[in-house]
Design an enzyme around this catalytic site. Structure first.
Site, PDB file in Angstrom:
ATOM      1  N   GLY A   1       0.753  -1.567   0.204  1.00 39.47           N
ATOM      2  CA  GLY A   1       0.140   0.509   0.169  1.00 39.47           C
ATOM      3  C   GLY A   1       0.827   1.165  -0.260  1.00 39.47           C
ATOM      4  O   GLY A   1       0.913   1.966   1.033  1.00 39.47           O
TER       5      GLY A   1
ATOM      6  N   GLY B   1      -0.401   4.717  -0.568  1.00 41.72           N
ATOM      7  CA  GLY B   1      -1.987   5.360  -0.162  1.00 41.72           C
ATOM      8  C   GLY B   1      -1.059   6.489   0.929  1.00 41.72           C
ATOM      9  O   GLY B   1      -0.626   7.090   0.581  1.00 41.72           O
ATOM     10  N   GLN B   2      -1.731   6.794   1.605  1.00 41.51           N
ATOM     11  CA  GLN B   2      -2.038   8.101   1.907  1.00 41.51           C
ATOM     12  C   GLN B   2      -0.849   8.135   3.152  1.00 41.51           C
ATOM     13  O   GLN B   2       0.130   8.333   3.269  1.00 41.51           O
ATOM     14  CB  GLN B   2      -3.733   8.302   3.564  1.00 41.51           C
ATOM     15  CG  GLN B   2      -3.176   9.727   4.397  1.00 41.51           C
ATOM     16  CD  GLN B   2      -3.845   9.796   4.761  1.00 41.51           C
ATOM     17  OE1 GLN B   2      -4.919   9.210   5.539  1.00 41.51           O
ATOM     18  NE2 GLN B   2      -4.569  11.228   5.772  1.00 41.51           N
TER      19      GLN B   2
ATOM     20  N   ILE C   1      -0.641  -1.747  -5.731  1.00 43.59           N
ATOM     21  CA  ILE C   1      -1.770  -2.604  -6.700  1.00 43.59           C
ATOM     22  C   ILE C   1      -2.274  -1.956  -8.323  1.00 43.59           C
ATOM     23  O   ILE C   1      -1.894  -1.124  -8.219  1.00 43.59           O
ATOM     24  CB  ILE C   1      -3.217  -2.501  -6.009  1.00 43.59           C
ATOM     25  CG1 ILE C   1      -3.378  -1.542  -5.558  1.00 43.59           C
ATOM     26  CG2 ILE C   1      -2.936  -4.283  -4.617  1.00 43.59           C
ATOM     27  CD1 ILE C   1      -4.769  -1.241  -4.978  1.00 43.59           C
TER      28      ILE C   1
ATOM     29  N   TYR D   1     -15.088  -1.415   9.427  1.00 48.07           N
ATOM     30  CA  TYR D   1     -14.089  -1.270   9.544  1.00 48.07           C
ATOM     31  C   TYR D   1     -13.394  -1.464  10.560  1.00 48.07           C
ATOM     32  O   TYR D   1     -12.573  -2.220  10.569  1.00 48.07           O
ATOM     33  CB  TYR D   1     -13.856  -0.095   8.882  1.00 48.07           C
ATOM     34  CG  TYR D   1     -12.581   0.753   9.440  1.00 48.07           C
ATOM     35  CD1 TYR D   1     -11.202   0.225   8.161  1.00 48.07           C
ATOM     36  CD2 TYR D   1     -12.416   1.635  10.327  1.00 48.07           C
ATOM     37  CE1 TYR D   1     -10.199   1.719   8.756  1.00 48.07           C
ATOM     38  CE2 TYR D   1     -10.682   2.546  10.188  1.00 48.07           C
ATOM     39  CZ  TYR D   1      -9.965   2.037   9.448  1.00 48.07           C
ATOM     40  OH  TYR D   1      -8.530   2.278   9.156  1.00 48.07           O
TER      41      TYR D   1
ATOM     42  N   LYS E   1     -10.610  -4.322  12.320  1.00 47.59           N
ATOM     43  CA  LYS E   1      -9.293  -4.090  12.772  1.00 47.59           C
ATOM     44  C   LYS E   1      -9.220  -4.672  13.983  1.00 47.59           C
ATOM     45  O   LYS E   1      -7.838  -5.042  14.675  1.00 47.59           O
ATOM     46  CB  LYS E   1      -9.327  -2.438  13.231  1.00 47.59           C
ATOM     47  CG  LYS E   1      -9.775  -1.344  12.052  1.00 47.59           C
ATOM     48  CD  LYS E   1      -8.153  -1.712  11.563  1.00 47.59           C
ATOM     49  CE  LYS E   1      -7.773  -0.981  10.264  1.00 47.59           C
ATOM     50  NZ  LYS E   1      -6.339  -1.408   9.588  1.00 47.59           N
TER      51      LYS E   1
HETATM   52  N1  SER Z   1      -9.227   7.547   9.304  1.00 50.47           N
HETATM   53  C1  SER Z   1      -9.931   6.050   9.421  1.00 50.47           C
HETATM   54  C2  SER Z   1     -11.583   6.359   9.004  1.00 50.47           C
HETATM   55  O1  SER Z   1     -11.877   7.567   8.992  1.00 50.47           O
HETATM   56  C3  SER Z   1     -10.372   5.792  10.909  1.00 50.47           C
HETATM   57  O2  SER Z   1      -8.865   5.202  11.309  1.00 50.47           O
HETATM   58  O3  SER Z   1     -11.389   5.303   8.553  1.00 50.47           O
END
Ligand code: SER
Length: 326
Positions: free
Chosen positions: A8, A11-12, A35, A143, A147
C-alpha cells in the site's frame, strides 16, 4: 541492514512512510508494494524498487519476500471506514484474508509485521473520554470489525508462532501529501484544502463531534518507533493507543480562521460518517505507549495548522497575498 516491504505504498500513509524508511535505511532495501491502477510515480518510483504486491495474492507476496530477503512488512492495505460500509465483504477480504496471507509468509520467513489498527476498533460502549488501552471493543462498523480481528490475529501469531507483530491504533491522520479516501476523519484534511483555496467548506461531521487526530509526521514516527522498540519492554503489542490532539469541526475551523480570517464553513452532515464518528472515542489515553516504548507526539493543533497551510499554499501554488484577498 533492513529489507522492508511496504504494502500500500501509494496510499495516504504508504506514500510518505516508504520515503521515510528509505531515508532511514539507505544501506537496506525498501520495496514500494502497490496494486494495479495505483502504480508509484515520481520520487517514490525513482528512489527504490517497486513491485506489484496485492495482499490477496500470497504467491506473489512470497516471491517478493524471498527476492529481497524481506525482514519487515508494513501492511497498509485497507478500505477506510465509510468505503468499507459500502463494500463490507471486500473490506473483510482485503483486511483479514490479506492479513492472513502476510502472517503466514511472516511465520515461515521470520518477518516482523506492522498492520495498523485505529480509533475505529472501538464502539459505542467504549468509554469515550480517556479511552483506556484495554477496554470494551465492540465496533459497529465493518472497518472496526476488521481492525479488532487484525489486532487479535496479530497477537495470535505472536503468541502461537513467535511472529514479531506490533501496531498502533491510529487516530484520524492529517497530511498534505496524499489525500485519504473514504474515511470518517477525512474532513479534517479536506477542510485545509478548502481553506487554502479560499473555498467555503461543507462539513460532513456535526459540530460537537470530537475525535482523536494526528499530524502525519508524528504518525510516521510512531510506525517506525514501535517497530524499533525494545521487545523486552512491550507488555502490549497489538495494538497501542497513540494520541496527540482531539477536536471537533468547530474548534478546527476556528483555528484555521485565526490564520485565514475569511474562511467559512457550513454543515451538511453525512449520516453514515456521523454514526461512525459518534461511536468512536473522543480522546484516547496513550499512557501505555508512552511507558512501554517512549511514544511522544510533537505536533499540536496550532503547529499542525501553521505547517499544513504553508505546505498546501506551496503545493497548490497559492500566495499569502492572494489568499488574504489583498
Ligand atoms: N481515518 C480512518 C477513517 O476515517 C480511521 O482510522 O476511516
Amino acid at each position: 541492514m533492513k529489507n522492508i516491504l511496504v504494502i500500500g505504498s501509494t496510499g495516504q500513509i504508504g506514500s510518505e512512510l516508504t520515503m521515510k524508511l528509505r531515508k532511514l535505511h539507505p544501506e537496506g532495501t525498501v520495496v514500494a508494494g502497490y496494486i494495479k491502477g495505483s502504480e508509484p510515480k515520481g520520487r517514490l518510483l525513482e528512489s527504490g524498487p517497486a513491485e506489484e504486491a496485492d495482499v490477496l495474492d500470497g504467491e506473489e507476496l512470497l516471491r517478493i519476500v524471498k527476492k529481497y530477503h524481506i525482514d519487515t512488512v508494513y501492511n497498509l492495505a485497507a478500505l477506510l471506514s465509510a468505503t468499507a460500509e459500502k463494500r463490507p465483504e471486500l473490506a473483510w477480504h482485503i483486511q483479514i484474508d490479506g492479513l492472513i496471507n502476510i502472517l503466514e509468509i511472516a511465520k515461515d520467513n521470520r518477518c516482523a509485521v506492522f498492520t495498523p489498527s485505529s480509533i475505529g476498533a472501538f464502539g459505542p460502549e467504549t468509554p469515550h473520554l480517556n479511552t483506556p488501552q484495554d477496554t470494551i471493543m465492540r465496533p459497529r462498523s465493518m472497518y472496526g470489525c476488521t481492525k479488532v480481528a487484525t489486532e487479535l490475529l496479530s497477537d495470535y501469531y505472536f503468541h502461537k508462532f513467535g511472529v514479531d507483530t506490533r501496531s498502533v491504533r491510529f487516530p484520524g491522520l492529517i497530511s498534505n501529501v496524499t489525500l485519504p479516501g473514504g474515511g470518517t476523519t477525512d474532513y479534517a484534511v479536506e477542510i485545509y484544502y478548502a481553506a487554502v483555496k479560499g473555498e467555503e467548506f461543507v462539513c460532513p461531521i456535526a459540530g460537537g463531534t470530537f475525535m482523536d487526530m494526528m499530524y502525519m509526521p508524528d504518525a510516521l514516527r510512531a510506525a517506525v518507533e514501535i517497530m524499533e522498540a525494545d521487545p523486552s519492554r512491550l507488555v502490549h503489542r497489538n495494538s497501542f493507543n497513540i494520541a496527540s490532539m482531539s477536536f471537533d469541526p468547530e474548534i478546527l475551523s476556528a483555528k484555521i480562521r485565526e490564520h485565514i480570517p475569511g474562511f467559512k464553513m457550513h454543515y451538511e452532515v453525512d449520516p453514515v460518517r456521523q454514526a461512525i464518528a459518534d461511536s468512536w472515542p473522543d480522546k484516547m489515553d496513550d499512557s501505555c505507549a508512552r511507558k512501554e516504548w517512549g511514544w511522544k507526539p510533537t505536533y499540536d493543533l496550532e503547529s499542525m495548522t501553521v505547517d499544513m497551510i504553508e505546505a498546501l499554499r506551496k503545493k497548490l501554488k497559492i500566495s499569502t497575498i492572494e489568499k488574504a484577498g489583498v
